[in-house]
Design an enzyme around this catalytic site. Structure first.
Site, short mmCIF file in Angstrom:
data_model
loop_
_atom_site.label_atom_id
_atom_site.label_comp_id
_atom_site.label_asym_id
_atom_site.label_seq_id
_atom_site.Cartn_x
_atom_site.Cartn_y
_atom_site.Cartn_z
N GLY A 132 -10.70 -2.30 2.98
CA GLY A 132 -9.76 -2.25 3.88
C GLY A 132 -9.66 -1.02 4.29
O GLY A 132 -10.72 -0.02 4.40
N ASP A 133 -8.75 -0.53 5.15
CA ASP A 133 -8.69 0.67 6.07
C ASP A 133 -8.35 1.91 4.90
O ASP A 133 -8.71 3.07 5.49
CB ASP A 133 -7.76 0.63 7.22
CG ASP A 133 -6.19 0.45 6.56
OD1 ASP A 133 -6.08 -0.51 5.75
OD2 ASP A 133 -5.25 0.96 7.05
N THR A 139 1.05 -1.41 -0.13
CA THR A 139 0.25 -0.01 -0.05
C THR A 139 0.83 1.17 -0.02
O THR A 139 2.03 1.20 0.47
CB THR A 139 -0.86 -0.09 1.42
OG1 THR A 139 -1.78 -1.19 1.09
CG2 THR A 139 -1.57 1.39 1.53
N THR A 180 -0.71 1.85 6.84
CA THR A 180 -0.32 0.47 6.15
C THR A 180 -0.21 -0.33 7.13
O THR A 180 0.37 -0.45 7.93
CB THR A 180 0.95 0.51 5.07
OG1 THR A 180 0.98 -0.79 4.60
CG2 THR A 180 2.15 1.02 5.83
N GLY A 181 -0.99 -1.81 6.54
CA GLY A 181 -0.89 -2.94 7.52
C GLY A 181 -2.19 -3.58 7.35
O GLY A 181 -2.99 -3.59 6.37
N GLY A 227 -5.73 -4.32 7.27
CA GLY A 227 -6.52 -3.26 7.36
C GLY A 227 -7.78 -3.33 8.18
O GLY A 227 -8.20 -2.59 8.93
N ARG A 233 -14.36 -7.09 -0.48
CA ARG A 233 -13.74 -6.66 0.86
C ARG A 233 -13.18 -5.18 0.66
O ARG A 233 -12.63 -4.96 -0.25
CB ARG A 233 -12.67 -7.72 1.09
CG ARG A 233 -11.96 -7.44 2.48
CD ARG A 233 -10.52 -6.64 2.14
NE ARG A 233 -9.79 -6.55 3.31
CZ ARG A 233 -8.72 -5.64 3.42
NH1 ARG A 233 -8.22 -4.97 2.40
NH2 ARG A 233 -8.13 -5.41 4.59
N1 ASP Z 1 -3.84 -1.63 4.84
C1 ASP Z 1 -4.17 -2.25 3.56
C2 ASP Z 1 -5.65 -3.07 3.48
O1 ASP Z 1 -5.81 -3.69 4.32
C3 ASP Z 1 -3.31 -3.23 3.00
C4 ASP Z 1 -1.75 -2.71 2.89
O2 ASP Z 1 -1.39 -1.96 3.83
O3 ASP Z 1 -0.86 -3.30 2.20
O4 ASP Z 1 -6.30 -3.01 2.45
#
Ligand code: ASP
Length: 310
Positions: free
Chosen positions: A207-208, A177, A228-229, A231, A205
């Site tokens: 994410g965040d 991300t 990032t992480g 989500g 789905r």
């Molecule tokens: N945060 C992102 C998600 O969950 C994924 C990522 O940070 O790579 O969609």
């Protein structure tokens, strides 16, 4: 408030980046891409441009490289397609724009900007967002543009199973991300985030990253944040807004607020990942609770710095 300080930071994802899998050539390519994004964003700020424009431009650069899980390099969903999420926020007036589950849009961050500037909404999704993209005449690309052999192989390992995997958690553990935060010469803050989400995701789905307050937040009173992480955990922690809240309501410094969110609040929620944040003095914090995060910033001295590991 007017200031002469300008500052900018970017990230290209955080997670278990295996040092062994990182050849010198790959490291060089990642760092070059991060630096290119910094240069693009910094050029906007240096000529007195808005933080909002700087973060959008920086993220566009990262979306255009297949190295990161956003735009061109987005991961495959369960149907073998690419569904992308993006958002941005302007700290001066709390305006925000976001898109979720969009396909074939070359730069989802640009579409998020259109939502902010040319619609009455903050977050639009799926087919509706695609129709809006058409009307806004944003650049579209066919599926081939988004094809990347590495992402395809990553997907092939899990397709047909219930496994949904973060870009961070594949065998080779490639990430991605992307995001940016900036302070402009007028003292305004902005944040932007863009992603392809999780490999093999289904049920549309989300994410965040496109959720204001979870993956992205900016408020001139305190800070601008891009996450990032994992989500789902970042949504539950309302991570980006929590950094703001700890500063605005509890008086914590940017560094301390980020530390509390990244190292105390997210881990119990399985919230592996990190974030980049900037305050209205131009302080920058790039922090993560996993082995690495692709990241970079322009320091007060005008020098460009990039890093991957701790
Ligand atoms: N945060 C992102 C998600 O969950 C994924 C990522 O940070 O790579 O969609």
């Amino acid at each position: 408030m007017s200031t002469s300080t300008i500052a900018l930071a970017v990230h290209g994802g955080a997670g278990t980046i295996a040092r062994g899998a990182m050849t010198p050539e790959r490291e060089k390519a990642y760092r070059a891409a991060l630096e290119m994004a910094l240069r693009r964003g910094h050029a906007v700020l240096a000529k007195g441009g808005a933080a909002l424009d700087a973060v959008e431009q920086a993220v566009r650069v990262l979306e255009d490289t297949p190295l990161f899980n956003a735009g061109r390099g987005s991961v495959f969903n369960a149907d073998g397609q690419h569904e992308m999420d993006a958002s941005l926020m302007n700290g001066a007036d709390l305006r925000a724009g976001a898109v979720a589950g969009v396909q074939n849009v070359k730069n989802p961050i640009g579409l998020a900007r259109c939502v902010m500037d040319h619609s009455a909404h903050v977050l639009i999704a799926g087919m509706g967002a695609f129709e809006f993209a058409h009307r806004q005449k944003v650049e579209l690309e066919d599926d081939q543009y988004f094809f990347d052999q590495f992402r395809y192989d990553q997907w092939k390992e899990v397709v047909g199973t219930e496994v949904v995997q973060l870009d961070h958690s594949g065998k080779e553990r490639k990430f991605g991300t992307v995001g940016a935060v900036a302070l402009d010469a007028m003292g305004h803050l902005a944040a932007a985030t863009s992603t392809g989400g999780m490999t093999n995701k289904r049920w549309q789905r989300i994410g965040d990253s496109p959720i204001i307050g979870a993956g992205t937040y900016a408020n001139d009173r305190s800070c601008a944040v891009s996450c990032t992480g994992h989500g789902e955990s970042f949504i539950r922690a309302v991570a980006a807004h929590d950094v703001h809240a700890l500063m605005a309501y509890k008086g914590l410094s940017l560094e301390e607020a980020v530390r509390v969110v990244v190292h105390e609040k997210l881990p119990p929620l399985d919230g592996e990942g990190g974030l980049i944040a900037i305050d209205h003095h131009g302080n920058i914090v790039l922090d993560f609770n996993c082995p690495g995060m692709y990241r970079g910033h322009v320091a007060a001295d005008g020098n460009f710095h990039t890093a991957i590991f701790r």
